[in-house]
Design an enzyme around this catalytic site. Structure first.
Site, PDB file in Angstrom:
ATOM      1  N   GLY A  29       0.838  -1.190   0.000  1.00 16.42           N
ATOM      2  CA  GLY A  29       0.000   0.000   0.000  1.00 16.42           C
ATOM      3  C   GLY A  29       0.867   1.230   0.000  1.00 16.42           C
ATOM      4  N   VAL A  31       2.842   4.751   0.838  1.00 16.82           N
ATOM      5  CA  VAL A  31       3.752   5.185   1.890  1.00 16.82           C
ATOM      6  C   VAL A  31       2.948   5.807   3.031  1.00 16.82           C
ATOM      7  CG1 VAL A  31       5.614   6.784   2.407  1.00 16.82           C
ATOM      8  CG2 VAL A  31       5.511   5.682   0.175  1.00 16.82           C
ATOM      9  N   ASP A  32       3.303   5.500   4.253  1.00 10.81           N
ATOM     10  CA  ASP A  32       2.655   6.080   5.430  1.00 10.81           C
ATOM     11  C   ASP A  32       1.230   5.600   5.678  1.00 10.81           C
ATOM     12  OD1 ASP A  32       4.874   7.526   6.163  1.00 10.81           O
ATOM     13  OD2 ASP A  32       4.302   9.276   4.967  1.00 10.81           O
ATOM     14  N   LYS A  35       1.803   0.164   6.986  1.00  6.04           N
ATOM     15  CA  LYS A  35       2.100  -1.259   6.764  1.00  6.04           C
ATOM     16  C   LYS A  35       2.958  -1.832   7.892  1.00  6.04           C
ATOM     17  CE  LYS A  35       4.073  -0.267   2.895  1.00  6.04           C
ATOM     18  NZ  LYS A  35       3.687   1.126   2.771  1.00  6.04           N
ATOM     19  N   LYS A 164      -6.239   3.607   9.993  1.00  3.19           N
ATOM     20  CA  LYS A 164      -6.370   4.958  10.596  1.00  3.19           C
ATOM     21  C   LYS A 164      -7.832   5.387  10.614  1.00  3.19           C
ATOM     22  CE  LYS A 164      -1.728   6.055   8.957  1.00  3.19           C
ATOM     23  NZ  LYS A 164      -0.759   7.062   8.522  1.00  3.19           N
ATOM     24  N   ILE A 165      -8.700   4.390  10.828  1.00  6.34           N
ATOM     25  CA  ILE A 165     -10.141   4.676  10.839  1.00  6.34           C
ATOM     26  C   ILE A 165     -10.476   5.624  11.998  1.00  6.34           C
ATOM     27  CG2 ILE A 165     -10.846   2.682  12.265  1.00  6.34           C
ATOM     28  CD1 ILE A 165     -12.661   3.592   9.027  1.00  6.34           C
ATOM     29  N   SER A 465      35.652   2.924 -34.314  1.00  6.09           N
ATOM     30  CA  SER A 465      35.632   3.475 -35.660  1.00  6.09           C
ATOM     31  C   SER A 465      37.043   3.966 -35.988  1.00  6.09           C
ATOM     32  CB  SER A 465      34.636   4.642 -35.708  1.00  6.09           C
ATOM     33  OG  SER A 465      34.680   5.248 -36.978  1.00  6.09           O
ATOM     34  N   GLY A 468      40.724   0.126 -37.903  1.00  8.02           N
ATOM     35  CA  GLY A 468      41.350  -0.643 -38.981  1.00  8.02           C
ATOM     36  C   GLY A 468      40.647  -1.959 -39.259  1.00  8.02           C
ATOM     37  N   SER A 537      30.346  -2.919 -33.307  1.00  5.84           N
ATOM     38  CA  SER A 537      29.683  -3.766 -32.294  1.00  5.84           C
ATOM     39  C   SER A 537      30.207  -3.483 -30.879  1.00  5.84           C
ATOM     40  CB  SER A 537      29.827  -5.254 -32.641  1.00  5.84           C
ATOM     41  OG  SER A 537      31.146  -5.603 -33.001  1.00  5.84           O
TER      42      SER A 537
END
Lengths: 630, 300
Positions: A29, A31-32, A35, A164-165, A465, A468, A537
């Site tokens: 869930g 942040v803050d 959990k 936090k009801i 590149s 040679g 490559s």
């Protein structure tokens, strides 16, 4: 519900253990949303926090706590120094507790978007998710994201903990508002059960007993629900065991060790080896505690067969030919690495006990996990979720994740850093060959090469590149031609005028550029030719993928080693001057990296000898490797 | 032997799976063996994982030379009985400088354990080392993966761990790097003792109560195991009926008063206990972050 520790007898404990079930769940869930506090509270209420731990917790609460005078239960689970300092959860913490009815393993997972990969790690082994919501804020973006990841990882049971009801005056109306919003949001996520419970983790309301402050709620409190919820999956499945280890102490014993993924097995059962289809009969199920009459899903055993069969690590032993064997499938992928995904780049894939070469051939769509919308994408970044097509270097036993978690879940590993860069869940397995049927050819590579009196191979020149490469490769081809060898030259610049005309110089395009060159070279090797490939490559992983396309001894990497300052001095095409002036973006050696080969077959130091001598050295080396005689 | 409980059977199978994965994926693994109850279970599981063959890797004991004499006797008996290979390693340089637990405190632990372990691992060229750590032991361990990646300097970066899914462990490393593998991650102390009891495994006798010569220091009972004991002025040993929940170097191991004489007694005592096992370990008490710090530096 908490065990009364003073009255537990050993006999009672063992009797209880014999029938006690287990639930593995995670909390997730925003942040803050509380959990860690909830887990701390559950541990405390279940009597799992011992006296000395409580003393340490009280001390820590004063130092780092965010709950004033009260004990901050979050500090019990936020175990890393950085977590306690910053007051956030960074990685999963695993905690264990037991009540009289069930044993629990809980993974407390982080909420921040940047740690989604850790949240997914916590979800992988869980049967149920407790999704927390702050009653004041309702559903947040992170709630949506976590619900999606939970569903993606195959978790089918969810508890929506409206926490936090107390801060919304224990409002029934607010609770139902959030519950209904969640039901609407999660409609497409395939949860078999989703139960909403109003709680206050900090004050313990509706944790172990129904709270008198929430008289309107008639359902079970949190712990009681977790003790009784049925998450079992009783679907009967066929026997499957990925082979981990071939056990061969001496010539008298040959066993195949592994953990049974699904189904069960008994001595006398006929089985098949998935990759070869070869059948065998189970002779014994061996364990150190004696031979078994039967073994079931989850058991770690060693099988002995009646017949001599060729089985090795990565093979899957099955009850028949019911398992799909393929080299292509569709999957949901979560990208975990800071380095982005580019389609066509080669990775290693671990699925079951097999580790094979794998390529994400296409990103079908990315899912915006905050809105669940599908969006197009040509690359994936950390924490992105996408639906992709994957192609493997080898055929393996693979199933959908929904049917079999062990044969449908996989990780992708970076070839260079070895880090785990993605986790995937197979959604659909293509019929063998992905619908593109392999035409069986009667005249094969060896036959074609024999006519030319040579062994075919790709000689791959890599370097900066201006190093040679093309000059030397040209000389090598002239020398080979002069002695009657059949060759072909693929030059980076030239191929970009034709086959790769549609590609630019961004990383994704460079990877595709190399992939096509490698495939073209492979076709010519099939034709019996000695192929000279001259491509910058720059990425080691891409060259390794090119090597994987070829058979043993058929890929010879030549590192044309010229320091960048020397290349810049030579600058035959005036490219460095333009790159230094910022006119060419992504120029290797200037504004894009070059990853030098670690173990090239041949290394040419171009500052030590003229090109003609170096070319002669390459021809000598090819002769020494047996590509041609004389 | 009594039948194992369903829960312990599940833990056993998961641990065997982990041990086999390490053996299959890593080039040169080694199993850290510290003689205690967790190592006892881990070694037993390794025997089960490869039966009838022996484990395809050696054991490594980092010997501080301050272990209880009973531990060393038990170690040698166990190795003989099981027929496995043991490598012993001691930080001889620190030993010759007489670094000891009485005078050098946390430096002793660092030199004789952390430094010694890192040197032993580097010397052996091991790309994987099994450890018997459990997630229920301590807060930072609760955060650690089953396959825990270490840099070439043996360091742990807790903020950037490899993600880990299902039973798909990634043991691939580059030269010099390694993984620490923890097959007992999901076991609790009670699981360990219940398993030992039901499986009937031999353990070091120090886990059982006996009358032992002790001194009390800062509320911790220290058992005097040999004549290197440095007594404080006026301190004399007192006989007490004690045993250990956790074994290490004898001057740093706190004993508990107990009547437990059998494995059954130990489990019964566990069911009633109100303190955690690391409460008796003096090295963990410095600060709450103490274990994480040691682990980041390379301690097991």
């Amino acid at each position: 519900m908490a065990p009364d520790s003073t009255n537990v007898t050993l006999e009672g404990f063992l009797r209880e253990q014999a029938s006690m079930g287990e639930l593995r769940f995670l909390t997730c869930g925003s942040v803050d949303d509380g959990k860690s506090t909830l887990i701390g509270r559950l541990l405390h209420e279940a009597g799992q926090i011992l006296d000395d731990q409580l003393a340490t917790l009280e001390k820590d609460s004063v130092r780092h706590g965010t709950t004033g005078e009260d004990i901050d239960f979050a500090l019990l689970v936020d175990g890393l120094e950085a977590e306690r300092e910053q007051g956030i959860t960074i990685d999963v913490a695993y905690r264990f507790f037991t009540t009289t009815r069930r044993r629990f393993m809980v993974a407390d997972t982080p909420g921040h978007e940047q740690y989604t990969r850790n949240m997914a790690t916590g979800a992988a082994n869980a049967d149920l998710a407790v999704l927390l919501v702050d009653a004041r804020n309702g559903l947040m973006t992170q709630t949506r994201r976590h619900a999606f990841v939970v569903s993606l990882m195959g978790i089918r049971h969810v508890v929506l903990a409206v926490n936090k009801i107390d801060l919304v005056d224990f409002s029934e109306e607010r609770f139902h508002e959030i519950r209904l919003a969640f039901e609407a949001m999660s409609k497409g996520l395939g949860f078999a059960s989703a139960r909403a419970i109003p709680i206050s983790a900090r004050f313990g309301d509706n944790i172990t007993t129904r709270s008198p402050r929430l008289p309107w709620y008639s359902g079970p409190p949190m712990l009681e629900y977790l003790e009784t919820v049925d998450v079992s999956d009783t679907t009967a499945r066929p026997f499957r065991m990925p082979v981990q280890w071939v056990n061969r102490p001496d010539h008298t014993f040959r066993g195949y060790s592994g953990t049974i993924a699904t189904g069960s097995v008994r001595p006398g059962d006929r089985i098949a080896v998935a990759s070869s289809g070869v059948g065998a009969t189970i002779k014994r199920i061996v364990t150190m505690d004696g031979d078994r009459d039967e073994a079931n899903a989850g058991d770690a055993i060693t099988l002995v067969m009646e017949e001599e069969v060729d089985i090795s690590r990565g093979d899957v032993v099955t009850s028949g030919d019911t398992v799909a064997v393929s080299d292509r499938f569709d999957a949901n992928l979560v990208w975990l690495s800071e380095a982005p995904l580019y389609p066509s780049r080669g990775y290693l894939m671990k699925l079951g006990t097999a580790t094979v070469a794998a390529t994400v051939t296409r990103i079908q769509h990315r899912v915006d996990i905050n809105t669940y919308e599908h969006v197009t994408a040509d690359t994936l970044r950390m924490n992105d979720v996408a639906h992709v097509m994957i192609s493997l270097g080898t055929m393996i036993a693979v199933e959908t994740y929904a049917a079999d978690k062990d044969l449908g879940g996989f990780i992708l590993i970076d070839r260079l850093t070895n880090s785990t860069v993605a986790v995937g869940m197979v959604t659909e397995v293509a019929a063998v060959g992905g619908g593109v049927v392999w035409q069986k050819q009667e005249v094969d590579k060896l036959a074609r090469a024999a006519l030319k009196h040579q062994h075919p191979a790709t000689v791959w020149f890599t370097g900066l590149s201006g190093a040679g490469k093309s000059t030397i490769a040209n000389l090598v081809e002239q020398k080979l031609h002069a002695i009657g060898r059949h060759t072909f030259m693929l030059d980076g610049d030239n191929v970009r005028h034709g086959l790769n005309r549609d590609l630019g110089f961004a990383e994704a395009d460079r990877i595709e550029n190399i992939r096509r060159a490698a495939e073209a070279a492979k076709l010519m090797v099939e034709a019996g030719l000695i192929v000279l490939v001259s491509f910058i490559s720059p990425y080691r992983g891409d060259r390794d993928s090119a090597r994987d396309l070829h058979g043993p001894g058929e890929f010879i990497e030549v590192f044309v080693d010229t320091p960048v300052d020397e290349c810049r001095r030579r600058d035959p095409k005036g490219l460095y001057k333009r790159a230094d002036a910022g006119l060419i973006p992504n120029f290797t050696g200037v504004s894009a990296p070059y990853e030098a080969p670690l173990n090239p077959e041949i290394r040419l130091d171009t500052t030590s000898a003229p090109a003609d001598q170096l070319a002669e050295r390459v021809v000598e080396e090819l002769r020494a490797r047996g590509l041609f005689a004389g | 032997m009594t039948e194992q409980t369903p829960h312990l059977k599940r833990l056993e199978a998961e641990s065997i799976h982990i041990i086999r994965e390490v053996a299959a994926e890593c080039r040169n693994p080694v199993m850290l063996y510290s003689i205690g109850k967790d190592s006892t279970v881990m070694l037993h599981l390794a025997m089960k994982a490869f039966y009838p063959a022996k484990p395809p890797f050696p054991l490594l004991h980092v010997d501080t030379k301050w272990k209880f004499r009973d531990m060393i006797t038990f170690r040698d008996e166990t190795i003989d009985r099981l027929g496995v290979k043991l490598i012993k390693y001691t930080n001889e340089e620190a030993r010759s400088q007489n670094v000891n637990p009485f005078e050098h405190g946390s430096y002793y632990t660092h030199a004789m354990k952390t430094v010694a372990l890192k040197a032993a691992l580097t010397e052996g060229g091991y790309d994987a080392a099994f450890g018997g750590a459990r997630r229920d032991e301590e807060k930072s361990r609760a955060k650690e993966r089953v396959f825990s990646f270490r840099t070439a300097a043996h360091e742990w970066d807790p903020k950037n761990q490899r993600p880990e899914f299902w039973h798909l462990y990634n043991g691939r490393v580059n030269k010099g790097e390694s993984v620490r593998a923890f097959p007992l991650s999901n076991w609790t102390e009670l699981d360990i003792w219940t398993y030992i009891m039901l499986e009937g495994l031999p353990v070091v006798p120090l886990y059982f109560t006996a009358e032992r010569p002790t001194v009390m220091r800062d509320g911790t009972i220290i058992v005097v195991d040999d004549d290197r004991m440095q007594f404080l002025p006026g301190e004399t040993p007192t006989m007490r009926k004690v045993r250990f929940r956790s074994l290490g170097c004898w001057p740093l191991s706190g004993a508990v008063e107990s009547d437990a004489l059998s494995l059954q007694d130990i489990v019964a005592e566990m069911l009633a206990t109100r303190t955690s096992e690391r409460g008796g370990r003096l090295i963990d008490k410095d600060a709450s972050d103490s274990m994480e710090k040691k682990k980041r530096e390379g301690y097991f």
